[in-house]
Structure formats: C-alpha cells, structure tokens
Scaffold this motif. Structure first.
Motif, PDB file in Angstrom:
ATOM      1  N   LYS A  14       0.717  -1.273  -0.124  1.00 23.49           N
ATOM      2  CA  LYS A  14       0.125  -0.119  -0.153  1.00 23.49           C
ATOM      3  C   LYS A  14       0.857   1.220   0.176  1.00 23.49           C
ATOM      4  CE  LYS A  14      -4.144  -2.191   1.100  1.00 23.49           C
ATOM      5  NZ  LYS A  14      -4.394  -2.929  -0.209  1.00 23.49           N
ATOM      6  N   GLY A  15       0.230   2.383  -0.519  1.00 29.82           N
ATOM      7  CA  GLY A  15       1.112   3.492  -0.490  1.00 29.82           C
ATOM      8  C   GLY A  15       1.971   3.843  -1.370  1.00 29.82           C
ATOM      9  N   PHE A  16       3.260   4.447  -1.293  1.00 30.99           N
ATOM     10  CA  PHE A  16       4.067   4.774  -1.967  1.00 30.99           C
ATOM     11  C   PHE A  16       5.692   4.095  -1.853  1.00 30.99           C
ATOM     12  CE2 PHE A  16       1.269   8.126  -2.347  1.00 30.99           C
ATOM     13  CZ  PHE A  16       1.360   8.517  -3.551  1.00 30.99           C
ATOM     14  N   VAL A  22      11.121  -0.177  -5.442  1.00 26.72           N
ATOM     15  CA  VAL A  22      10.349  -0.461  -6.653  1.00 26.72           C
ATOM     16  C   VAL A  22      11.279  -1.570  -7.483  1.00 26.72           C
ATOM     17  CG1 VAL A  22       9.499   0.224  -8.819  1.00 26.72           C
ATOM     18  CG2 VAL A  22       8.784   1.100  -6.561  1.00 26.72           C
ATOM     19  N   ALA A  23      12.396  -0.961  -7.593  1.00 29.70           N
ATOM     20  CA  ALA A  23      13.401  -1.911  -8.158  1.00 29.70           C
ATOM     21  C   ALA A  23      13.478  -3.570  -7.769  1.00 29.70           C
ATOM     22  CB  ALA A  23      14.801  -1.433  -8.086  1.00 29.70           C
ATOM     23  N   GLN A  24      13.468  -3.660  -6.520  1.00 26.99           N
ATOM     24  CA  GLN A  24      13.384  -4.845  -5.752  1.00 26.99           C
ATOM     25  C   GLN A  24      12.164  -5.542  -6.133  1.00 26.99           C
ATOM     26  OE1 GLN A  24      13.935  -4.942  -1.677  1.00 26.99           O
ATOM     27  NE2 GLN A  24      14.231  -7.357  -1.566  1.00 26.99           N
ATOM     28  N   TYR A  25      11.175  -4.932  -6.255  1.00 27.79           N
ATOM     29  CA  TYR A  25       9.967  -5.471  -6.408  1.00 27.79           C
ATOM     30  C   TYR A  25       9.525  -5.979  -7.782  1.00 27.79           C
ATOM     31  CZ  TYR A  25       4.677  -5.850  -6.702  1.00 27.79           C
ATOM     32  OH  TYR A  25       3.318  -6.193  -7.116  1.00 27.79           O
ATOM     33  N   THR A  26      10.210  -5.263  -8.892  1.00 25.16           N
ATOM     34  CA  THR A  26       9.904  -5.418 -10.158  1.00 25.16           C
ATOM     35  C   THR A  26      11.416  -6.275 -10.837  1.00 25.16           C
ATOM     36  OG1 THR A  26      11.014  -3.551 -10.816  1.00 25.16           O
ATOM     37  CG2 THR A  26       8.726  -3.349 -10.666  1.00 25.16           C
ATOM     38  N   PHE A  45       5.776   8.029 -11.786  1.00 29.32           N
ATOM     39  CA  PHE A  45       6.026   8.394 -10.315  1.00 29.32           C
ATOM     40  C   PHE A  45       5.885   9.846  -9.835  1.00 29.32           C
ATOM     41  CE2 PHE A  45       8.865   9.903 -13.628  1.00 29.32           C
ATOM     42  CZ  PHE A  45       9.336  10.878 -13.312  1.00 29.32           C
ATOM     43  N   THR A  46       6.093  10.168  -8.596  1.00 26.74           N
ATOM     44  CA  THR A  46       5.732  11.497  -8.375  1.00 26.74           C
ATOM     45  C   THR A  46       7.082  11.878  -7.462  1.00 26.74           C
ATOM     46  OG1 THR A  46       4.388  12.811  -6.972  1.00 26.74           O
ATOM     47  CG2 THR A  46       4.815  10.841  -5.997  1.00 26.74           C
ATOM     48  N   GLY A  47       7.287  13.376  -7.560  1.00 27.26           N
ATOM     49  CA  GLY A  47       8.308  14.083  -6.605  1.00 27.26           C
ATOM     50  C   GLY A  47       9.399  14.259  -7.894  1.00 27.26           C
ATOM     51  N   GLY A  50      15.530  13.954  -6.139  1.00 33.47           N
ATOM     52  CA  GLY A  50      16.106  12.770  -4.986  1.00 33.47           C
ATOM     53  C   GLY A  50      14.935  12.091  -4.201  1.00 33.47           C
ATOM     54  N   ASN A  51      13.527  13.000  -4.390  1.00 36.45           N
ATOM     55  CA  ASN A  51      12.619  12.428  -3.162  1.00 36.45           C
ATOM     56  C   ASN A  51      11.598  11.895  -3.991  1.00 36.45           C
ATOM     57  OD1 ASN A  51      11.064  12.303  -1.019  1.00 36.45           O
ATOM     58  ND2 ASN A  51      10.079  14.219  -1.089  1.00 36.45           N
ATOM     59  N   VAL A  52      11.801  11.080  -5.083  1.00 33.68           N
ATOM     60  CA  VAL A  52      10.881  10.462  -6.226  1.00 33.68           C
ATOM     61  C   VAL A  52      10.241   9.058  -5.321  1.00 33.68           C
ATOM     62  CG1 VAL A  52      10.970   8.792  -8.108  1.00 33.68           C
ATOM     63  CG2 VAL A  52      12.323  10.865  -8.114  1.00 33.68           C
ATOM     64  N   ARG A  53       9.092   8.962  -5.629  1.00 32.51           N
ATOM     65  CA  ARG A  53       8.128   7.815  -5.143  1.00 32.51           C
ATOM     66  C   ARG A  53       7.269   7.356  -5.953  1.00 32.51           C
ATOM     67  NH1 ARG A  53      11.443   8.708  -1.821  1.00 32.51           N
ATOM     68  NH2 ARG A  53      11.040   9.014   0.445  1.00 32.51           N
ATOM     69  N   TYR A  54       7.055   6.119  -6.118  1.00 37.60           N
ATOM     70  CA  TYR A  54       6.003   5.393  -7.026  1.00 37.60           C
ATOM     71  C   TYR A  54       4.828   4.825  -6.215  1.00 37.60           C
ATOM     72  CZ  TYR A  54      10.105   5.004 -10.012  1.00 37.60           C
ATOM     73  OH  TYR A  54      11.059   5.301 -11.043  1.00 37.60           O
ATOM     74  N   ARG A  55       3.715   5.145  -6.643  1.00 36.33           N
ATOM     75  CA  ARG A  55       2.609   4.510  -6.192  1.00 36.33           C
ATOM     76  C   ARG A  55       2.241   3.174  -6.380  1.00 36.33           C
ATOM     77  NH1 ARG A  55      -2.142   6.903  -4.145  1.00 36.33           N
ATOM     78  NH2 ARG A  55      -1.451   8.988  -5.248  1.00 36.33           N
ATOM     79  N   TRP A  56       2.451   2.290  -5.216  1.00 39.67           N
ATOM     80  CA  TRP A  56       2.371   0.871  -5.659  1.00 39.67           C
ATOM     81  C   TRP A  56       1.406   0.495  -6.629  1.00 39.67           C
ATOM     82  CZ3 TRP A  56       6.738  -1.519  -5.022  1.00 39.67           C
ATOM     83  CH2 TRP A  56       7.418  -1.253  -4.130  1.00 39.67           C
TER      84      TRP A  56
END
Length: 70
Positions: A14-16, A22-26, A45-47, A50-56
């Motif tokens: 859940k979340g970001f 994300v690299a580990q997951y994909t 992605f958002t941000g 250096g503050n990049v986040r991906y919504r799962w």
C-alpha cells in the motif's frame, strides 16, 4: 492454457515506494528506473530532486500492462 490465479501473485504493498523498493519488487535495477524516468518511460512516479516515489498500485498496473510478474 489456464490463466494463473490472481491469488498466487504477490500482494501489492500500500502507499508509495522508493526507487530502491520498486527496483527490488520489479526486478529492474534502480539505474534502469532512473533512466526510464529521464526518458519518460516506466511506471508513473511523483516527486523530484531525489525525493521520487512510486504509487504501488501504479507500479502493479504498469507490470500487468507488460505481462510481467514481480
């Protein structure tokens, strides 16, 4: 050929997630994800700065669209 049951897929967090998460997951490297961001490719992605986040949910949708499974 029967479809693989959805229940057998890993559950989507859940979340970001961070680039490293994300690299580990994909299974793609963090560098690949960074390159794709610069090229306008890969999961949404958002941000920035250096503050990049991906919504799962977006990562999972992107993976499904490419018939790839983490």
């Amino acid at each position: 050929m029967p479809r693989r049951a959805e229940a057998s897929r890993p559950s989507v967090p859940k979340g970001f997630g961070t680039t490293d998460e994300v690299a580990q997951y994909t299974g793609f490297s963090p560098g690949t994800l960074r390159n794709w961001r610069a090229q306008g490719k890969g999961p949404r992605f958002t941000g920035r700065n250096g503050n990049v986040r991906y919504r799962w949910s977006e990562v999972d949708r992107w993976m499904q669209d490419r018939n790839q499974t983490p």
